[in-house]
Design a protein around this motif. Sequence first.
Motif, short mmCIF file in Angstrom:
data_model
loop_
_atom_site.label_atom_id
_atom_site.label_comp_id
_atom_site.label_asym_id
_atom_site.label_seq_id
_atom_site.Cartn_x
_atom_site.Cartn_y
_atom_site.Cartn_z
N VAL A 123 -13.92 22.62 58.43
CA VAL A 123 -14.00 21.39 57.63
C VAL A 123 -12.99 21.45 56.48
O VAL A 123 -12.34 20.44 56.15
CB VAL A 123 -15.45 21.18 57.11
CG1 VAL A 123 -15.50 19.99 56.15
CG2 VAL A 123 -16.39 20.94 58.29
N GLN A 124 -12.78 22.65 55.90
CA GLN A 124 -11.77 22.75 54.84
C GLN A 124 -10.38 22.36 55.37
O GLN A 124 -9.64 21.58 54.76
CB GLN A 124 -11.71 24.17 54.25
CG GLN A 124 -10.62 24.26 53.17
CD GLN A 124 -10.56 25.59 52.43
OE1 GLN A 124 -11.48 26.38 52.46
NE2 GLN A 124 -9.45 25.82 51.75
N ALA A 125 -10.02 22.88 56.56
CA ALA A 125 -8.71 22.55 57.13
C ALA A 125 -8.64 21.06 57.47
O ALA A 125 -7.63 20.39 57.21
CB ALA A 125 -8.45 23.41 58.36
N LEU A 126 -9.74 20.53 58.02
CA LEU A 126 -9.78 19.10 58.37
C LEU A 126 -9.58 18.22 57.13
O LEU A 126 -8.79 17.27 57.15
CB LEU A 126 -11.14 18.78 59.01
CG LEU A 126 -11.39 17.31 59.32
CD1 LEU A 126 -10.60 16.86 60.54
CD2 LEU A 126 -12.88 17.04 59.54
N ARG A 127 -10.29 18.54 56.05
CA ARG A 127 -10.18 17.74 54.83
C ARG A 127 -8.75 17.78 54.28
O ARG A 127 -8.28 16.82 53.68
CB ARG A 127 -11.15 18.25 53.76
CG ARG A 127 -12.62 17.99 54.05
CD ARG A 127 -12.93 16.53 54.27
NE ARG A 127 -14.36 16.24 54.20
CZ ARG A 127 -14.88 15.05 54.45
NH1 ARG A 127 -14.14 14.03 54.78
NH2 ARG A 127 -16.19 14.87 54.36
N GLY B 183 -21.85 18.91 58.82
CA GLY B 183 -21.59 20.34 58.92
C GLY B 183 -22.85 21.12 59.18
O GLY B 183 -23.97 20.61 59.05
N THR B 184 -22.66 22.36 59.59
CA THR B 184 -23.80 23.30 59.60
C THR B 184 -23.46 24.42 58.63
O THR B 184 -22.29 24.66 58.34
CB THR B 184 -24.05 23.91 60.99
OG1 THR B 184 -22.87 24.60 61.41
CG2 THR B 184 -24.41 22.86 62.01
N ASN B 185 -24.48 25.09 58.13
CA ASN B 185 -24.25 26.35 57.42
C ASN B 185 -23.61 27.31 58.42
O ASN B 185 -23.79 27.17 59.62
CB ASN B 185 -25.57 26.95 56.94
CG ASN B 185 -26.21 26.13 55.83
OD1 ASN B 185 -27.38 25.81 55.89
ND2 ASN B 185 -25.45 25.78 54.83
N CYS B 186 -22.90 28.30 57.92
CA CYS B 186 -22.30 29.27 58.84
C CYS B 186 -21.95 30.56 58.11
O CYS B 186 -21.33 30.52 57.05
CB CYS B 186 -21.05 28.69 59.48
SG CYS B 186 -20.25 29.82 60.64
N ASN C 144 -20.77 25.06 53.59
CA ASN C 144 -19.99 23.94 54.10
C ASN C 144 -19.82 22.86 53.02
O ASN C 144 -20.27 21.71 53.17
CB ASN C 144 -20.66 23.36 55.35
CG ASN C 144 -19.65 22.82 56.34
OD1 ASN C 144 -18.60 22.33 55.92
ND2 ASN C 144 -19.96 22.86 57.61
N SER C 145 -19.13 23.23 51.96
CA SER C 145 -19.06 22.42 50.74
C SER C 145 -18.45 21.03 50.92
O SER C 145 -18.67 20.16 50.09
CB SER C 145 -18.19 23.14 49.70
OG SER C 145 -18.49 24.48 49.62
N LEU C 146 -17.64 20.85 51.97
CA LEU C 146 -16.85 19.62 52.04
C LEU C 146 -17.35 18.64 53.11
O LEU C 146 -16.71 17.63 53.39
CB LEU C 146 -15.37 19.98 52.29
CG LEU C 146 -14.79 20.90 51.21
CD1 LEU C 146 -13.42 21.44 51.61
CD2 LEU C 146 -14.70 20.19 49.86
N ALA C 147 -18.51 18.95 53.71
CA ALA C 147 -19.11 18.01 54.67
C ALA C 147 -19.88 16.93 53.91
O ALA C 147 -20.23 17.11 52.74
CB ALA C 147 -20.05 18.77 55.60
N ASP C 148 -20.16 15.81 54.57
CA ASP C 148 -20.96 14.75 53.95
C ASP C 148 -22.45 15.10 54.00
O ASP C 148 -23.19 14.85 53.05
CB ASP C 148 -20.72 13.42 54.68
CG ASP C 148 -19.25 13.00 54.64
OD1 ASP C 148 -18.64 13.12 53.57
OD2 ASP C 148 -18.72 12.58 55.68
N VAL C 149 -22.85 15.68 55.13
CA VAL C 149 -24.24 16.15 55.31
C VAL C 149 -24.16 17.56 55.90
O VAL C 149 -23.32 17.80 56.76
CB VAL C 149 -25.02 15.26 56.30
CG1 VAL C 149 -26.36 15.89 56.67
CG2 VAL C 149 -25.24 13.88 55.74
N VAL C 150 -25.03 18.46 55.46
CA VAL C 150 -25.06 19.80 56.04
C VAL C 150 -26.48 20.09 56.52
O VAL C 150 -27.46 19.82 55.81
CB VAL C 150 -24.64 20.88 55.01
CG1 VAL C 150 -24.59 22.25 55.68
CG2 VAL C 150 -23.30 20.54 54.39
#
Length: 406
Positions: A153-157, A172-175, A248-254
């Motif tokens: 998600v970081q690379a996507l953003r 996102g999911t936690n990971c 997953n700090s940059l997702a809209d929902v995790v």
Amino acid sequence: MCSRCGLCDTYYVAKVKEACGFIGDGMSRIDQLEEQVHGRQRDLGEADEVTFGVHEHMSFCKLTPGVEGAQWTGVVTTIAVEMLRAGMVEAVVCVQSDPEDELKPKPCIAMTEEEVIEARGVKPSLSPNLEVLAEVEARGIKKLLFIGVGCQVQALRSVEKYLGLDELYVVGTNCTDNGPREGLEKFLQVTSANPDQVKHYEFMQDYRVHMMYKDGVTVEKVPYFCLPADQLTDVIATSCYSCFDYVNSLADVVVGYMGVPFEGPDVPMTKHFQYATIRNEKGREIWDLLRGTERLVEEPTTREGARQDFVKQTLVTDDDVQLGRAKSNPLPLWIGNILADVLEKIGPKGLEFAAYSLDYHVLRNYLLVYRRLGREKAWRHLPAYAKKIIESEDYEAIVAKQIAKG
Ligand code: FAD
Ligand code: SF4
């Protein structure tokens, strides 16, 4: 430190220096990206924002009935299905299984509900989700839902602005502690009595690994303390030992599980509460849609206990094994079970258990990155929240003590 997110398999490789979570400023870019995505950085004066990131709302949640074959109750899959149905998106980037190997991830662009449902369940190894981005553009897709883990998600953003999308939603999911497919083989060989039978597994809040077999019914449980930790250090990828985005700090929902109190040995994962973090306006839009299905059961979050002593204990035990200063000493199963039962009773619960796991991973990874890169480069890689945890009164001394050991 590559996490094989797939960006470099596309022509966006040209942007890798600004997008990769493991090059140059690395994961410290999360601070600026939070501002870009959520309109603000996480509030470091607010304990729960330090731990869980920017959020408007958190809740315990599950679907009844759940999605058969999903990892938990299928919250992630159902969000994607409902967004397609509602026309909010035309396509979903998600992870199906490789046709030759059920546990090997195969990223795909799902355009139908059936294709999304086929992606249910975690394939527990590094997945090159971003490799399909060029195809998203080639197919002329303008409204996209991306499902993925923090590094992806970081690379996507970071390349979002080049994708020509009208709408991008990210669930996102936690990971944490992910690794290559080959490493998974080794993990299952040393952990399970029937490694060929395992389909899903989770490190659960009852201090045991729960391994769901391919029959969808049998669950094998092994206490953490019975695992041979020294044989497992190369199972986790270097990227994941250098990762500071468990939440997953940059997702809209995790969506994850570790923030929910364990409901007992008789409640399977597929009926158990999960927990959700809704970060921003788009997250709220997604969540309102899910609430509209009337299959969503929600409860307020809870927490119990104090994590700090448990974090320090786990950190020292594991780090001494990493340093070769202590031998990993797997306990016999019956003693491991007694210890797991005791810790489950007296240990942190709910959000406090999640914070235990998060603090521990930040500190462990800091020690490893510090030893590999030195303080200056390690500090350059860290998001501000991680620095705050490392320098907190609770952990400053223990970190210094472990650094002095080697
Ligand atoms: P489902 O509805 O079954 O959907 C699962 C989704 O995961 C699918 O949409 C699929 O596209 C996606 N997916 C599958 N494999 C991968 C992969 N390799 N990479 C990226 N996406 C994938 N939660 C925690 O609380 N703590 C953890 O430490 C933790 N570690 C995780 C590690 C990985 C690699 C993944 C993918 C998830 C992890 N989770 C963790 C989240 C948790 O396991 C569940 O995914 C989450 O609770 C959602 O469950 P669900 O039933 O709603 O998912
Ligand atoms: Fe990516 Fe971090 Fe998960 Fe590893 S632990 S796969 S680096 S988000």
